[in-house]
Motif scaffolding. Sequence first.
Motif, PDB file in Angstrom:
ATOM      1  N   LEU A 179       0.843  -1.196   0.000  1.00  0.00           N
ATOM      2  CA  LEU A 179       0.000   0.000   0.000  1.00  0.00           C
ATOM      3  C   LEU A 179       0.876   1.244   0.000  1.00  0.00           C
ATOM      4  CD1 LEU A 179      -2.611  -1.100   2.707  1.00  0.00           C
ATOM      5  CD2 LEU A 179      -2.876  -1.204   0.214  1.00  0.00           C
ATOM      6  N   LEU A 180       0.323   2.346  -0.492  1.00  0.00           N
ATOM      7  CA  LEU A 180       1.065   3.599  -0.583  1.00  0.00           C
ATOM      8  C   LEU A 180       0.221   4.733  -0.017  1.00  0.00           C
ATOM      9  CD1 LEU A 180       3.523   5.215  -1.650  1.00  0.00           C
ATOM     10  CD2 LEU A 180       2.260   5.485  -3.806  1.00  0.00           C
ATOM     11  N   GLN A 181       0.839   5.511   0.878  1.00  0.00           N
ATOM     12  CA  GLN A 181       0.204   6.723   1.410  1.00  0.00           C
ATOM     13  C   GLN A 181       1.074   7.910   1.002  1.00  0.00           C
ATOM     14  OE1 GLN A 181       0.298   7.482   5.663  1.00  0.00           O
ATOM     15  NE2 GLN A 181      -1.857   8.120   5.639  1.00  0.00           N
ATOM     16  N   THR A 182       0.544   8.773   0.160  1.00  0.00           N
ATOM     17  CA  THR A 182       1.350   9.846  -0.422  1.00  0.00           C
ATOM     18  C   THR A 182       1.441  11.089   0.458  1.00  0.00           C
ATOM     19  OG1 THR A 182      -0.605  10.631  -1.622  1.00  0.00           O
ATOM     20  CG2 THR A 182       0.857   9.082  -2.767  1.00  0.00           C
ATOM     21  N   ALA A 183       0.518  11.224   1.428  1.00  0.00           N
ATOM     22  CA  ALA A 183       0.525  12.381   2.335  1.00  0.00           C
ATOM     23  C   ALA A 183      -0.081  11.963   3.665  1.00  0.00           C
ATOM     24  CB  ALA A 183      -0.260  13.550   1.737  1.00  0.00           C
ATOM     25  N   GLU A 184       0.221  12.743   4.701  1.00  0.00           N
ATOM     26  CA  GLU A 184      -0.228  12.375   6.046  1.00  0.00           C
ATOM     27  C   GLU A 184      -1.740  12.258   6.139  1.00  0.00           C
ATOM     28  OE1 GLU A 184       0.514  13.697  10.707  1.00  0.00           O
ATOM     29  OE2 GLU A 184       1.226  14.969   9.055  1.00  0.00           O
ATOM     30  N   ASP A 185      -2.454  13.132   5.443  1.00  0.00           N
ATOM     31  CA  ASP A 185      -3.904  13.115   5.521  1.00  0.00           C
ATOM     32  C   ASP A 185      -4.544  12.334   4.380  1.00  0.00           C
ATOM     33  OD1 ASP A 185      -3.138  14.816   3.547  1.00  0.00           O
ATOM     34  OD2 ASP A 185      -4.462  16.475   4.113  1.00  0.00           O
ATOM     35  N   GLU A 189      -3.591   3.565  -0.260  1.00  0.00           N
ATOM     36  CA  GLU A 189      -4.197   2.968  -1.445  1.00  0.00           C
ATOM     37  C   GLU A 189      -3.266   1.923  -2.054  1.00  0.00           C
ATOM     38  OE1 GLU A 189      -5.071   6.086  -4.145  1.00  0.00           O
ATOM     39  OE2 GLU A 189      -6.694   6.942  -2.927  1.00  0.00           O
ATOM     40  N   PRO A 190      -3.833   0.968  -2.801  1.00  0.00           N
ATOM     41  CA  PRO A 190      -2.982  -0.006  -3.508  1.00  0.00           C
ATOM     42  C   PRO A 190      -2.109   0.704  -4.529  1.00  0.00           C
ATOM     43  CG  PRO A 190      -5.269  -0.740  -3.436  1.00  0.00           C
ATOM     44  CD  PRO A 190      -5.266   0.686  -2.966  1.00  0.00           C
ATOM     45  N   TYR A 191      -0.949   0.139  -4.787  1.00  0.00           N
ATOM     46  CA  TYR A 191      -0.059   0.696  -5.799  1.00  0.00           C
ATOM     47  C   TYR A 191      -0.728   0.636  -7.168  1.00  0.00           C
ATOM     48  CZ  TYR A 191       4.311   1.729  -3.436  1.00  0.00           C
ATOM     49  OH  TYR A 191       5.281   2.317  -2.678  1.00  0.00           O
ATOM     50  N   GLY A 192      -0.601   1.715  -7.912  1.00  0.00           N
ATOM     51  CA  GLY A 192      -1.193   1.736  -9.248  1.00  0.00           C
ATOM     52  C   GLY A 192      -0.415   0.890 -10.239  1.00  0.00           C
ATOM     53  N   ASP A 193       0.905   0.816 -10.077  1.00  0.00           N
ATOM     54  CA  ASP A 193       1.749   0.064 -11.010  1.00  0.00           C
ATOM     55  C   ASP A 193       2.642  -0.875 -10.222  1.00  0.00           C
ATOM     56  OD1 ASP A 193       3.306  -0.934 -13.008  1.00  0.00           O
ATOM     57  OD2 ASP A 193       4.213   0.982 -13.600  1.00  0.00           O
ATOM     58  N   ARG A 264      10.634   0.795  -6.128  1.00  0.00           N
ATOM     59  CA  ARG A 264      11.603   1.413  -7.031  1.00  0.00           C
ATOM     60  C   ARG A 264      11.267   2.890  -7.294  1.00  0.00           C
ATOM     61  NH1 ARG A 264      10.528  -3.527 -10.123  1.00  0.00           N
ATOM     62  NH2 ARG A 264      12.257  -5.010  -9.956  1.00  0.00           N
ATOM     63  N   ALA A 265       9.978   3.226  -7.305  1.00  0.00           N
ATOM     64  CA  ALA A 265       9.568   4.598  -7.632  1.00  0.00           C
ATOM     65  C   ALA A 265      10.081   5.592  -6.597  1.00  0.00           C
ATOM     66  CB  ALA A 265       8.051   4.677  -7.748  1.00  0.00           C
ATOM     67  N   ASN A 266      10.041   5.223  -5.319  1.00  0.00           N
ATOM     68  CA  ASN A 266      10.459   6.113  -4.239  1.00  0.00           C
ATOM     69  C   ASN A 266      11.811   5.721  -3.640  1.00  0.00           C
ATOM     70  OD1 ASN A 266       7.933   7.837  -3.919  1.00  0.00           O
ATOM     71  ND2 ASN A 266       7.061   5.775  -3.709  1.00  0.00           N
ATOM     72  N   ARG A 267      12.454   4.712  -4.209  1.00  0.00           N
ATOM     73  CA  ARG A 267      13.744   4.200  -3.733  1.00  0.00           C
ATOM     74  C   ARG A 267      13.694   3.873  -2.239  1.00  0.00           C
ATOM     75  NH1 ARG A 267      18.085   4.086  -6.846  1.00  0.00           N
ATOM     76  NH2 ARG A 267      19.485   4.146  -5.036  1.00  0.00           N
ATOM     77  N   LEU A 268      12.675   3.117  -1.868  1.00  0.00           N
ATOM     78  CA  LEU A 268      12.504   2.638  -0.508  1.00  0.00           C
ATOM     79  C   LEU A 268      12.529   1.106  -0.529  1.00  0.00           C
ATOM     80  CD1 LEU A 268       9.440   4.833   0.582  1.00  0.00           C
ATOM     81  CD2 LEU A 268      11.858   5.355   0.949  1.00  0.00           C
ATOM     82  N   TYR A 269      12.915   0.516   0.588  1.00  0.00           N
ATOM     83  CA  TYR A 269      12.765  -0.932   0.709  1.00  0.00           C
ATOM     84  C   TYR A 269      12.268  -1.254   2.112  1.00  0.00           C
ATOM     85  CZ  TYR A 269      17.438  -0.937   2.963  1.00  0.00           C
ATOM     86  OH  TYR A 269      18.511  -0.706   3.788  1.00  0.00           O
ATOM     87  N   ARG A 290       5.232   4.983   3.311  1.00  0.00           N
ATOM     88  CA  ARG A 290       4.831   6.361   3.605  1.00  0.00           C
ATOM     89  C   ARG A 290       6.003   7.306   3.325  1.00  0.00           C
ATOM     90  NH1 ARG A 290       2.489   5.658   9.664  1.00  0.00           N
ATOM     91  NH2 ARG A 290       4.540   4.670   9.908  1.00  0.00           N
ATOM     92  N   PRO A 291       6.303   7.564   2.057  1.00  0.00           N
ATOM     93  CA  PRO A 291       7.471   8.402   1.730  1.00  0.00           C
ATOM     94  C   PRO A 291       7.360   9.824   2.265  1.00  0.00           C
ATOM     95  CG  PRO A 291       6.104   7.988  -0.214  1.00  0.00           C
ATOM     96  CD  PRO A 291       5.611   7.079   0.854  1.00  0.00           C
TER      97      PRO A 291
END
Length: 327
Positions: A179-185, A189-193, A264-269, A290-291
């Motif tokens: 899952l990806l949360q793009t902002a604190e509020d 959501e599921p990853y689109g790609d 890979r999009a946010n270079r997180l693991y 949560r980048p």
Amino acid sequence: MKPIRLLTLAAACAALAGCLKDTSHGSTTYILKPLQQNLSTDPNEPLEGVLTHAFDADTTRYTVASYDDALQGIATSKENPSQQLQAVASSTAFDKEGTTGWVQMELPLSERKMILAVDTAHRVYAYTEQELEKTLPTLYVTLIFKTWKEGFSYQDGNWSFYNEFYAPPKRLDTSIRPLLQTAEDAAAEPYGDLGNLKAYAYAVDTTAWRIASYDDAQLGRITSKSDDSFTRSEPSFQAYADAESGLFTMQVSVPTLMVVVVDRANRLYAYSQQTVDLEGASPTFEVLFRPWRNVWIDVNDGWRIVNEALDPAKNPTTTQNQTAAGQ
């Protein structure tokens, strides 16, 4: 002068004969280094508790009929099961610093011997026919018991392996929901790609293994916490994306897992230790990236999500607040 020359020649011949005699041996010390490999992607590890026996036999005419016979050092004729042979030599421990589980046998000299090795830990035995060199006093042999091999028998090189207690391994379907949360509020959501993600698992404990860098995570490499030079780069289980469900799926055959997901999009693991019941229901592991938090290590629900760009050891400008979550 002639008698002197004859005497000198006779002495030289005697000396030469003595030298030739010294290069032959009445026996050969056979030293076996047994190893085990639990999964096809695992490294070989020392194996203790192995026994060996040797027979004056030809493997085209003799076999080992059962695990009990293997323990007792008994070979049986393939043509006449009532005809059996006892071992002419059996193993003793090979005690030398730096060796674990090694065993040795003193073999009476002959051209060939039937060698039997018994893995008492997994109740598997293997045998081969070994050619012996008359001028070779010591013979070192490495034997790998591949416990992941399926079936009651298998061939590996010149060795024939038998497992009369074989039972098919239990496998469990598992899923990973990234899952990806793009902002604190914002809502998670599921990853689109899913193509921007990579997921896999190792059959290891995270108290003993870690991921040293984003590049390592991307390559599927883990590093021993006790020895940085010891790495592994072949995951035990590879997860595959299912675009329809938004999940990564994989089959596992061990209860303890180190699960890894790379964004890979946010270079997180992210990685976590998971324990599964191989006879239970199929689990789904959920990981939330949560980048927006802008921290080096974000710990959430058993997962450690790492942003290498904020590692203070690699980026001296990292602030205290950005490292706090990783303490």
